[in-house]
Design a protein around this motif. Structure first.
Motif, PDB file in Angstrom:
ATOM      1  N   TYR A 159     -10.217   0.406 -36.577  1.00 30.21           N
ATOM      2  CA  TYR A 159      -9.766   1.279 -37.660  1.00 30.21           C
ATOM      3  C   TYR A 159      -8.308   1.028 -38.015  1.00 30.21           C
ATOM      4  O   TYR A 159      -7.907   1.246 -39.154  1.00 30.21           O
ATOM      5  CB  TYR A 159      -9.964   2.749 -37.298  1.00 30.21           C
ATOM      6  CG  TYR A 159     -11.393   3.159 -37.052  1.00 30.21           C
ATOM      7  CD1 TYR A 159     -12.462   2.514 -37.670  1.00 30.21           C
ATOM      8  CD2 TYR A 159     -11.694   4.197 -36.184  1.00 30.21           C
ATOM      9  CE1 TYR A 159     -13.769   2.894 -37.433  1.00 30.21           C
ATOM     10  CE2 TYR A 159     -12.999   4.590 -35.949  1.00 30.21           C
ATOM     11  CZ  TYR A 159     -14.028   3.934 -36.573  1.00 30.21           C
ATOM     12  OH  TYR A 159     -15.319   4.332 -36.341  1.00 30.21           O
ATOM     13  N   PHE A 197      -4.004   5.718 -35.654  1.00 34.07           N
ATOM     14  CA  PHE A 197      -5.125   5.049 -35.003  1.00 34.07           C
ATOM     15  C   PHE A 197      -4.653   4.186 -33.835  1.00 34.07           C
ATOM     16  O   PHE A 197      -5.335   4.094 -32.811  1.00 34.07           O
ATOM     17  CB  PHE A 197      -5.922   4.194 -35.997  1.00 34.07           C
ATOM     18  CG  PHE A 197      -6.944   4.956 -36.792  1.00 34.07           C
ATOM     19  CD1 PHE A 197      -7.876   5.770 -36.172  1.00 34.07           C
ATOM     20  CD2 PHE A 197      -6.991   4.827 -38.167  1.00 34.07           C
ATOM     21  CE1 PHE A 197      -8.834   6.463 -36.899  1.00 34.07           C
ATOM     22  CE2 PHE A 197      -7.943   5.516 -38.913  1.00 34.07           C
ATOM     23  CZ  PHE A 197      -8.871   6.336 -38.283  1.00 34.07           C
ATOM     24  N   THR A 220     -11.555   2.197 -32.184  1.00 32.47           N
ATOM     25  CA  THR A 220     -10.398   2.761 -32.867  1.00 32.47           C
ATOM     26  C   THR A 220      -9.424   1.674 -33.297  1.00 32.47           C
ATOM     27  O   THR A 220      -8.814   1.764 -34.361  1.00 32.47           O
ATOM     28  CB  THR A 220      -9.704   3.800 -31.965  1.00 32.47           C
ATOM     29  OG1 THR A 220     -10.678   4.757 -31.541  1.00 32.47           O
ATOM     30  CG2 THR A 220      -8.600   4.518 -32.691  1.00 32.47           C
ATOM     31  N   SER A 230      -7.877  11.045 -33.362  1.00 29.05           N
ATOM     32  CA  SER A 230      -8.680  10.189 -34.240  1.00 29.05           C
ATOM     33  C   SER A 230      -9.037  10.920 -35.529  1.00 29.05           C
ATOM     34  O   SER A 230      -8.982  10.341 -36.619  1.00 29.05           O
ATOM     35  CB  SER A 230      -9.945   9.747 -33.498  1.00 29.05           C
ATOM     36  OG  SER A 230     -10.709   8.898 -34.313  1.00 29.05           O
ATOM     37  N   ALA A 239      -6.113  10.886 -37.839  1.00 33.63           N
ATOM     38  CA  ALA A 239      -5.972   9.579 -38.491  1.00 33.63           C
ATOM     39  C   ALA A 239      -6.986   9.430 -39.626  1.00 33.63           C
ATOM     40  O   ALA A 239      -6.655   8.918 -40.701  1.00 33.63           O
ATOM     41  CB  ALA A 239      -6.145   8.460 -37.470  1.00 33.63           C
ATOM     42  N   SER A 240      -8.197   9.899 -39.411  1.00 29.55           N
ATOM     43  CA  SER A 240      -9.220   9.831 -40.461  1.00 29.55           C
ATOM     44  C   SER A 240      -8.826  10.671 -41.669  1.00 29.55           C
ATOM     45  O   SER A 240      -9.055  10.268 -42.816  1.00 29.55           O
ATOM     46  CB  SER A 240     -10.571  10.306 -39.916  1.00 29.55           C
ATOM     47  OG  SER A 240     -11.047   9.420 -38.941  1.00 29.55           O
TER      48      SER A 240
END
Length: 74
Positions: free
Chosen positions: A61, A39, A58, A20, A23-24
């Motif tokens: 997102y 994500f 998630t 995660s 991905a951020s």
């Protein structure tokens, strides 16, 4: 993430959190298509780990990343 996988395994919460986080970071770099894919993989990993609330969060997102990529209709 590579080290987390080696240390904890793929299904461990620490490894999934690392997914995660990656991905951020991709979102922050403007790499929205890659972020959406990451994500999605993260959401699948949370589902497999029976962490439904994190999987749902998630998954939201994924939508944010696709919107930023100009793919809001998806």
């Amino acid at each position: 993430l590579v080290h987390a996988r080696r240390l904890f395994g793929d299904g461990n919460q620490n490894t999934i959190l690392g997914m995660s986080d990656r991905a951020s970071l991709l979102i922050g770099m403007g790499r929205f298509d890659e972020a959406a894919t990451q994500f999605e993989l993260t959401s699948q990993a949370y589902r497999a780990a029976k962490s439904d609330i994190n999987a749902a969060l998630t998954q939201s997102y994924v939508g944010d990343a696709k919107r930023e990529a100009g793919r809001a209709a998806e």
